[in-house]
Design a protein around this motif. Structure first.
Motif, short mmCIF file in Angstrom:
data_model
loop_
_atom_site.label_atom_id
_atom_site.label_comp_id
_atom_site.label_asym_id
_atom_site.label_seq_id
_atom_site.Cartn_x
_atom_site.Cartn_y
_atom_site.Cartn_z
N THR A 15 6.88 11.69 -2.74
CA THR A 15 6.96 10.51 -1.86
C THR A 15 7.88 9.41 -2.39
N CYS A 16 8.25 9.48 -3.65
CA CYS A 16 9.05 8.38 -4.21
C CYS A 16 9.87 8.89 -5.39
N SER A 38 2.70 2.23 -12.12
CA SER A 38 3.76 1.28 -12.48
C SER A 38 3.32 -0.15 -12.22
N THR A 65 3.69 4.43 -2.74
CA THR A 65 3.48 5.65 -1.96
C THR A 65 2.66 6.70 -2.68
N CYS A 66 2.49 6.57 -3.99
CA CYS A 66 1.78 7.62 -4.73
C CYS A 66 1.17 7.03 -5.99
N HIS A 69 9.55 8.27 -8.45
CA HIS A 69 8.74 8.70 -9.59
C HIS A 69 8.40 10.19 -9.45
N CYS A 70 8.11 10.59 -8.22
CA CYS A 70 7.80 12.00 -7.97
C CYS A 70 9.01 12.86 -8.27
N TYR A 75 8.35 -3.05 -6.50
CA TYR A 75 7.64 -3.19 -5.23
C TYR A 75 7.64 -4.65 -4.79
N HIS A 107 1.98 7.47 -8.98
CA HIS A 107 2.95 6.97 -9.95
C HIS A 107 3.25 5.50 -9.68
N CYS A 108 3.35 5.17 -8.40
CA CYS A 108 3.61 3.78 -8.01
C CYS A 108 2.45 2.89 -8.46
#
Lengths: 68, 68
Positions: free
Chosen positions: A12-13, B19, B12-13, A15-16, B64, B15-16
């Protein structure tokens, strides 16, 4: 040199993208990994062909799925 | 102890979430950060109130945006 393209679902981003790239890059013989986030297309360039099972394992290790 | 809730857009996930949590946690006095990914709600618990500008800067540092 061998090049194969796979479709990875669940990214989705960026980072993925980084996680998938990192895991696939660790496979022996892989020289480059290119990911297109909107489509999930992952192109792997390697010195010799890499078994799809190894790509699948790397993608799953990163927390995503190989389509198909 | 002070607790404030903000809305962060663009996550979105997980990982976000990681962060944003990491950047806000680095602010002096912050004890806990709880993120609800579906809604973008970020609850910050701190020993003293934290200026919204500092939260905003941390969120933007993570890549973000703070809503509103």
């Amino acid at each position: 040199m061998s090049e194969s393209t796979y479709t990875v679902t669940g990214m989705t981003c960026e980072h993925c993208v980084a996680s998938v790239t990192e895991e696939i890059s660790e496979i022996d013989g892989v020289n480059a990994v290119a990911v297109d986030l909107p489509t999930g297309a992952v192109t792997v360039t390697s010195t010799l062909p890499v078994a799809e099972a190894r790509i699948r394992a790397a993608v799953e290790e990163a927390g995503y799925q190989l389509a198909g």
